[in-house]
Design a protein around this motif. Structure first.
Motif, PDB file in Angstrom:
ATOM      1  N   TYR A  43       0.831  -1.201   0.000  1.00 27.31           N
ATOM      2  CA  TYR A  43       0.000   0.000   0.000  1.00 27.31           C
ATOM      3  C   TYR A  43       0.867   1.253   0.000  1.00 27.31           C
ATOM      4  CZ  TYR A  43      -3.673   3.310   1.108  1.00 27.31           C
ATOM      5  OH  TYR A  43      -4.536   4.366   1.068  1.00 27.31           O
ATOM      6  N   THR A  44       2.112   1.133   0.486  1.00 28.35           N
ATOM      7  CA  THR A  44       3.051   2.251   0.470  1.00 28.35           C
ATOM      8  C   THR A  44       3.232   2.784  -0.944  1.00 28.35           C
ATOM      9  OG1 THR A  44       4.208   1.294   2.354  1.00 28.35           O
ATOM     10  CG2 THR A  44       5.396   2.960   1.078  1.00 28.35           C
ATOM     11  N   VAL A  45       3.236   1.886  -1.913  1.00 21.75           N
ATOM     12  CA  VAL A  45       3.435   2.277  -3.311  1.00 21.75           C
ATOM     13  C   VAL A  45       2.172   1.961  -4.117  1.00 21.75           C
ATOM     14  CG1 VAL A  45       5.948   2.149  -3.309  1.00 21.75           C
ATOM     15  CG2 VAL A  45       4.618   0.063  -3.686  1.00 21.75           C
ATOM     16  N   ASN A  46       1.041   2.206  -3.512  1.00 23.53           N
ATOM     17  CA  ASN A  46      -0.232   1.819  -4.118  1.00 23.53           C
ATOM     18  C   ASN A  46      -0.458   2.474  -5.472  1.00 23.53           C
ATOM     19  OD1 ASN A  46      -2.683   0.281  -3.811  1.00 23.53           O
ATOM     20  ND2 ASN A  46      -3.752   2.240  -3.601  1.00 23.53           N
ATOM     21  N   ALA A  47      -0.186   3.775  -5.567  1.00 22.07           N
ATOM     22  CA  ALA A  47      -0.396   4.475  -6.835  1.00 22.07           C
ATOM     23  C   ALA A  47       0.502   3.909  -7.917  1.00 22.07           C
ATOM     24  CB  ALA A  47      -0.139   5.971  -6.657  1.00 22.07           C
ATOM     25  N   GLU A  48       1.747   3.621  -7.550  1.00 22.60           N
ATOM     26  CA  GLU A  48       2.694   3.057  -8.513  1.00 22.60           C
ATOM     27  C   GLU A  48       2.283   1.643  -8.920  1.00 22.60           C
ATOM     28  OE1 GLU A  48       4.580   6.359  -6.351  1.00 22.60           O
ATOM     29  OE2 GLU A  48       3.395   4.611  -5.745  1.00 22.60           O
ATOM     30  N   MET A  49       1.814   0.861  -7.976  1.00 25.53           N
ATOM     31  CA  MET A  49       1.356  -0.496  -8.282  1.00 25.53           C
ATOM     32  C   MET A  49       0.179  -0.467  -9.245  1.00 25.53           C
ATOM     33  SD  MET A  49       3.032  -3.036  -6.701  1.00 25.53           S
ATOM     34  CE  MET A  49       1.809  -4.344  -6.464  1.00 25.53           C
ATOM     35  N   THR A  50      -0.702   0.479  -9.058  1.00 25.19           N
ATOM     36  CA  THR A  50      -1.878   0.588  -9.919  1.00 25.19           C
ATOM     37  C   THR A  50      -1.489   0.944 -11.344  1.00 25.19           C
ATOM     38  OG1 THR A  50      -3.233   1.252  -8.024  1.00 25.19           O
ATOM     39  CG2 THR A  50      -4.092   1.763 -10.205  1.00 25.19           C
ATOM     40  N   GLN A  51      -0.450   1.768 -11.489  1.00 21.82           N
ATOM     41  CA  GLN A  51      -0.018   2.208 -12.813  1.00 21.82           C
ATOM     42  C   GLN A  51       0.888   1.192 -13.499  1.00 21.82           C
ATOM     43  OE1 GLN A  51       1.820   6.012 -12.097  1.00 21.82           O
ATOM     44  NE2 GLN A  51      -0.084   6.964 -11.397  1.00 21.82           N
ATOM     45  N   ASP A  52       1.776   0.568 -12.749  1.00 23.78           N
ATOM     46  CA  ASP A  52       2.755  -0.361 -13.334  1.00 23.78           C
ATOM     47  C   ASP A  52       3.140  -1.386 -12.273  1.00 23.78           C
ATOM     48  OD1 ASP A  52       4.764  -1.698 -14.666  1.00 23.78           O
ATOM     49  OD2 ASP A  52       6.174  -0.010 -14.692  1.00 23.78           O
ATOM     50  N   LEU A  53       2.340  -2.407 -12.131  1.00 24.42           N
ATOM     51  CA  LEU A  53       2.533  -3.382 -11.063  1.00 24.42           C
ATOM     52  C   LEU A  53       3.869  -4.103 -11.204  1.00 24.42           C
ATOM     53  CD1 LEU A  53      -0.098  -5.662  -9.471  1.00 24.42           C
ATOM     54  CD2 LEU A  53       2.029  -6.696 -10.273  1.00 24.42           C
ATOM     55  N   VAL A 286       7.290  -2.477   6.293  1.00 25.21           N
ATOM     56  CA  VAL A 286       7.320  -1.016   6.219  1.00 25.21           C
ATOM     57  C   VAL A 286       6.043  -0.528   5.548  1.00 25.21           C
ATOM     58  CG1 VAL A 286       8.456   0.945   5.101  1.00 25.21           C
ATOM     59  CG2 VAL A 286       9.838  -0.877   6.166  1.00 25.21           C
ATOM     60  N   GLU A 287       5.435   0.461   6.143  1.00 27.66           N
ATOM     61  CA  GLU A 287       4.266   1.075   5.515  1.00 27.66           C
ATOM     62  C   GLU A 287       4.277   2.574   5.766  1.00 27.66           C
ATOM     63  OE1 GLU A 287      -0.499   0.396   5.003  1.00 27.66           O
ATOM     64  OE2 GLU A 287       0.298   0.375   7.045  1.00 27.66           O
ATOM     65  N   GLN A 288       4.103   3.320   4.697  1.00 28.38           N
ATOM     66  CA  GLN A 288       3.913   4.767   4.792  1.00 28.38           C
ATOM     67  C   GLN A 288       2.654   5.125   4.028  1.00 28.38           C
ATOM     68  OE1 GLN A 288       7.401   7.095   3.975  1.00 28.38           O
ATOM     69  NE2 GLN A 288       6.268   9.025   3.870  1.00 28.38           N
ATOM     70  N   GLU A 289       1.874   6.001   4.616  1.00 25.38           N
ATOM     71  CA  GLU A 289       0.596   6.353   4.011  1.00 25.38           C
ATOM     72  C   GLU A 289       0.667   7.753   3.401  1.00 25.38           C
ATOM     73  OE1 GLU A 289      -2.780   5.620   6.447  1.00 25.38           O
ATOM     74  OE2 GLU A 289      -1.966   3.774   7.274  1.00 25.38           O
ATOM     75  N   PRO A 290      -0.083   7.990   2.330  1.00 24.89           N
ATOM     76  CA  PRO A 290      -0.095   9.314   1.727  1.00 24.89           C
ATOM     77  C   PRO A 290      -0.749  10.338   2.656  1.00 24.89           C
ATOM     78  CG  PRO A 290      -1.801   7.913   0.771  1.00 24.89           C
ATOM     79  CD  PRO A 290      -0.973   7.043   1.662  1.00 24.89           C
ATOM     80  N   PRO A 291      -0.464  11.628   2.442  1.00 22.86           N
ATOM     81  CA  PRO A 291       0.294  12.196   1.337  1.00 22.86           C
ATOM     82  C   PRO A 291       1.808  12.115   1.550  1.00 22.86           C
ATOM     83  CG  PRO A 291      -0.508  13.941   2.759  1.00 22.86           C
ATOM     84  CD  PRO A 291      -1.088  12.672   3.294  1.00 22.86           C
ATOM     85  N   PHE A 292       2.571  12.012   0.453  1.00 20.50           N
ATOM     86  CA  PHE A 292       4.014  11.930   0.495  1.00 20.50           C
ATOM     87  C   PHE A 292       4.626  13.288   0.154  1.00 20.50           C
ATOM     88  CE2 PHE A 292       2.609   7.629  -0.218  1.00 20.50           C
ATOM     89  CZ  PHE A 292       3.503   6.846   0.495  1.00 20.50           C
TER      90      PHE A 292
END
Length: 312
Positions: A43-53, A286-292
């Motif tokens: 989930y830390t890189v959720n946006a990136e995973m959605t665009q290019d898993l 490791v988990e970081q939540e948005p906003p970054f």
């Protein structure tokens, strides 16, 4: 409570029905027996995973992570996810489905626990993690996420007791399949009823053999609690961690936090890891939540480098 993740979990649970089953994932080389397995919650890189898993998984591996935890299915089958993980050289031993997805005979997202277990086996999960108690109206048509705090405030101590009993029943089924059920906290569970936090009621009601705990260190800290203290008071109950840091906010009683890179916030990580190793914790993500404030992958790299300086 961070709301977009909960919506993501709803959508992922619904998409799971497309999953197909293959053999159990082999373990990759990792930390020694005296160390925790350190991975990252995707989930830390959720946006990136959605665009290019696939590309994102390769970048996660390039940072140095060997283990990942899935927050959901990203709309992919078990076979497709497993193929992507293998290609990146990553091991996924843990993943999440919301409690509504697991509860039998309930017309919510998925009412077939067997299918969730089948999916978990296909990926190679050792742990199936539940990230919430049942929330009135959540997952039903017309539920407004803006009402989530109000819904949590309506929970009673009996609600936590009933959900603990439900978790035991689910844990019996996952255990038969060779998978450990675990419960992941936020901060709402620390609401007190005559001095007793709802979370403590979950710990009391749940059978340690059937329901392990995944402590989200950041949310425990956000609730004004001591993560190392909880680990020490309940040795053996916590098998997983979410390694999450946050900026200190004086007098914060809200369901919000400002998540930052590990080592740049308010958590005393040496104490947490000392307690974790002494009390039987197996792995941490490791988990970081948005906003970054910087790209999520760069934040993941900063957190990884900091953890290399600690005795984890």
């Amino acid at each position: 409570m961070e709301m977009s993740r909960r919506l993501f979990l709803q959508q992922s649970a619904a998409a799971m029905l497309a999953g197909s089953v293959i053999s159990t994932h082999a373990l990759a080389a990792g930390a020694s027996a005296s160390q925790l397995k350190i991975g990252i919650q995707l989930y830390t890189v959720n946006a990136e995973m959605t665009q290019d898993l696939d590309g994102t998984l390769r970048k996660i591996a390039a940072i140095g992570y060997k283990y990942v935890e899935l927050p959901g299915t990203y709309g992919r089958s078990a076979r497709a996810l497993r193929k992507s993980l293998d290609a990146a050289g990553l091991v996924c031993e843990s993943g999440m489905f919301p409690l509504q997805a697991l509860e039998p005979n309930t017309p919510t997202l998925i009412d077939n626990l067997a299918q969730c277990i089948e999916f978990a086996q296909a990926i190679g999960w050792k742990y199936l993690v539940v990230p919430n108690v049942r929330i009135p109206g959540f997952g039903k048509p017309g539920f407004e996420l803006s009402k989530l705090r109000e819904a949590f405030d309506s929970l009673t101590l009996d609600d936590f007791k009933r959900d603990g009993e439900l978790l035991n029943r689910i844990g019996e089924q996952t255990r038969k399949a060779g998978i450990q059920l675990a419960y992941h906290n936020h901060n709402a569970e620390f609401k007190k009823f005559n001095g007793v936090p709802g979370y403590d009621e979950l710990l009391r009601v749940t059978d340690p053999k059937l329901v392990a705990m995944e402590m989200d260190v950041g949310w425990v800290k956000a609730a004004g609690q001591d993560p190392a203290g909880y680990l020490t008071r309940y040795p053996g109950r916590f098998q997983l961690l979410h390694i999450k840091d946050l900026k200190p906010v004086a007098g914060n009683t809200s369901m919000e936090m400002t998540s930052v890179e590990i080592g740049q916030g308010a958590v005393d990580w040496p104490s947490v890891f000392k307690a974790a190793k002494a009390t039987g914790v197996k792995a941490g993500y490791v988990e970081q939540e948005p906003p970054f404030v910087r790209p999520a992958l760069e934040s993941a790299r900063i957190s990884y480098k900091y953890l290399q300086t600690l005795d984890t």
